[in-house]
Motif scaffolding. Structure first.
Motif, mmCIF file in Angstrom:
data_model
loop_
_atom_site.group_PDB
_atom_site.id
_atom_site.type_symbol
_atom_site.label_atom_id
_atom_site.label_comp_id
_atom_site.label_asym_id
_atom_site.label_seq_id
_atom_site.Cartn_x
_atom_site.Cartn_y
_atom_site.Cartn_z
ATOM 1 N N UNK A 156 0.676 -1.304 -0.182
ATOM 2 C CA UNK A 156 0.080 -0.086 -0.013
ATOM 3 C C UNK A 156 0.925 1.384 0.024
ATOM 4 N N UNK A 157 1.836 1.346 0.707
ATOM 5 C CA UNK A 157 2.652 2.348 0.725
ATOM 6 C C UNK A 157 3.460 2.887 -0.463
ATOM 7 N N UNK A 158 4.012 1.398 -1.103
ATOM 8 C CA UNK A 158 4.850 1.892 -2.294
ATOM 9 C C UNK A 158 4.004 1.745 -3.632
ATOM 10 N N UNK A 159 2.697 1.387 -3.488
ATOM 11 C CA UNK A 159 2.127 1.321 -4.760
ATOM 12 C C UNK A 159 1.976 2.816 -5.519
ATOM 13 N N UNK A 160 2.234 2.731 -6.782
ATOM 14 C CA UNK A 160 2.467 4.062 -7.451
ATOM 15 C C UNK A 160 1.180 4.891 -7.905
ATOM 16 N N UNK A 161 -0.106 4.367 -7.686
ATOM 17 C CA UNK A 161 -1.410 4.847 -7.715
ATOM 18 C C UNK A 161 -2.199 5.169 -6.437
ATOM 19 N N UNK A 162 -2.937 6.176 -6.487
ATOM 20 C CA UNK A 162 -3.992 6.447 -5.688
ATOM 21 C C UNK A 162 -5.252 6.006 -5.914
ATOM 22 N N UNK A 163 -5.922 5.617 -5.063
ATOM 23 C CA UNK A 163 -7.207 4.763 -5.308
ATOM 24 C C UNK A 163 -8.127 5.522 -6.289
ATOM 25 N N UNK A 164 -7.974 6.981 -6.410
ATOM 26 C CA UNK A 164 -8.926 7.537 -7.199
ATOM 27 C C UNK A 164 -8.390 7.762 -8.838
ATOM 28 N N UNK A 165 -7.421 7.025 -9.012
ATOM 29 C CA UNK A 165 -6.597 7.171 -10.142
ATOM 30 C C UNK A 165 -6.720 5.522 -10.787
ATOM 31 N N UNK A 166 -7.605 4.684 -10.077
ATOM 32 C CA UNK A 166 -7.393 3.180 -10.691
ATOM 33 C C UNK A 166 -8.169 3.170 -12.029
ATOM 34 N N UNK A 167 -9.379 3.826 -12.013
ATOM 35 C CA UNK A 167 -10.201 3.656 -13.272
ATOM 36 C C UNK A 167 -9.701 4.458 -14.478
#
Length: 221
Positions: A156-167
């Motif tokens: 979670x800390x290192x994932x390059x996307x924010x939740x609102x960027x997934x789509x």
């Protein structure tokens, strides 16, 4: 007795707790890689050698700040509902590690034998053993839970996307996963694009799988 700094203002005397808490704050603000004895001394307004009256060396400093973070997680209650206690323990640990993103790797890479860690592990094993787990199974159980906690947090800390960027990311990468070659990934991505699935990893989903599995082990033991 308070000491006077170079600018004439009084400052509280140094203590191990003050040194460690300031180090945690620095790591939170600038990352663990930026934490040095010199920078810590500058922040505290003292000479670097003064720190060695309170921490033996950099390793002792790192062990100390790791233990401070563990102390924020709390300890599970022994003798109550073990699943509720382990659920609360996992969520508290996850939330604490998100507040201190540098701490997950540090705690996982050191032999932590500070007082907070010892209380934390002892209470965890005690809670599981009181619920009926053998010591051997209790050991495996809390290690399985911690693998989920620390692994999920690192991702979670290192994932390059924010939740609102997934789509939008799914729409961008969709041409790279054509349905004729990657039908299942394509179908899943379409669900994210259409808002029918968030694609966001769920901490509690994995946690509940582990707890339910442990519960079945306990019942069959």
């Amino acid at each position: 007795m308070p000491k006077t700094s170079a600018n004439g203002t009084q400052r509280a005397p140094l203590s191990r707790d003050k040194v460690l808490r300031t180090a945690v704050q620095l790591a939170d603000e600038q990352g663990l890689a930026a934490l040095s004895m010199r920078k810590l001394a500058q922040t505290l307004g003292v000479e670097a050698m003064s720190l060695y009256n309170h921490v033996q060396n950099k390793d002792d400093l790192l062990d100390g700040i790791a233990d401070l973070v563990v102390a924020e997680m709390g300890v599970p209650e022994i003798g109550g509902n073990w699943k509720a206690a382990m659920r609360a323990r996992a969520r508290a640990a996850h939330e604490t590690l998100l507040r201190h993103p540098w701490a997950t790797g540090l705690i996982g890479s050191r032999l932590n034998v500070g007082p907070a860690m010892l209380r934390y592990v002892d209470a965890t094993v005690g809670c599981l053993h009181a619920a009926g787990f053998s010591y051997q199974l209790a050991d495996r159980a809390w290690n399985a839970m911690d693998s989920h906690i620390y692994g999920f947090t690192l991702q979670q800390v290192n994932f390059p996307l924010q939740p609102d960027e997934y789509a939008s990311a799914a729409a961008q990468f969709l041409p790279l996963i054509p349905a004729d070659r990657f039908p299942y990934m394509n179908a899943l991505s379409q669900l994210v694009i259409d808002g029918k699935h968030t694609g966001i990893a769920d901490f509690d989903f994995g946690l509940e799988l582990i707890l339910d599995g442990l519960d079945r082990l306990l019942e069959s033991d």
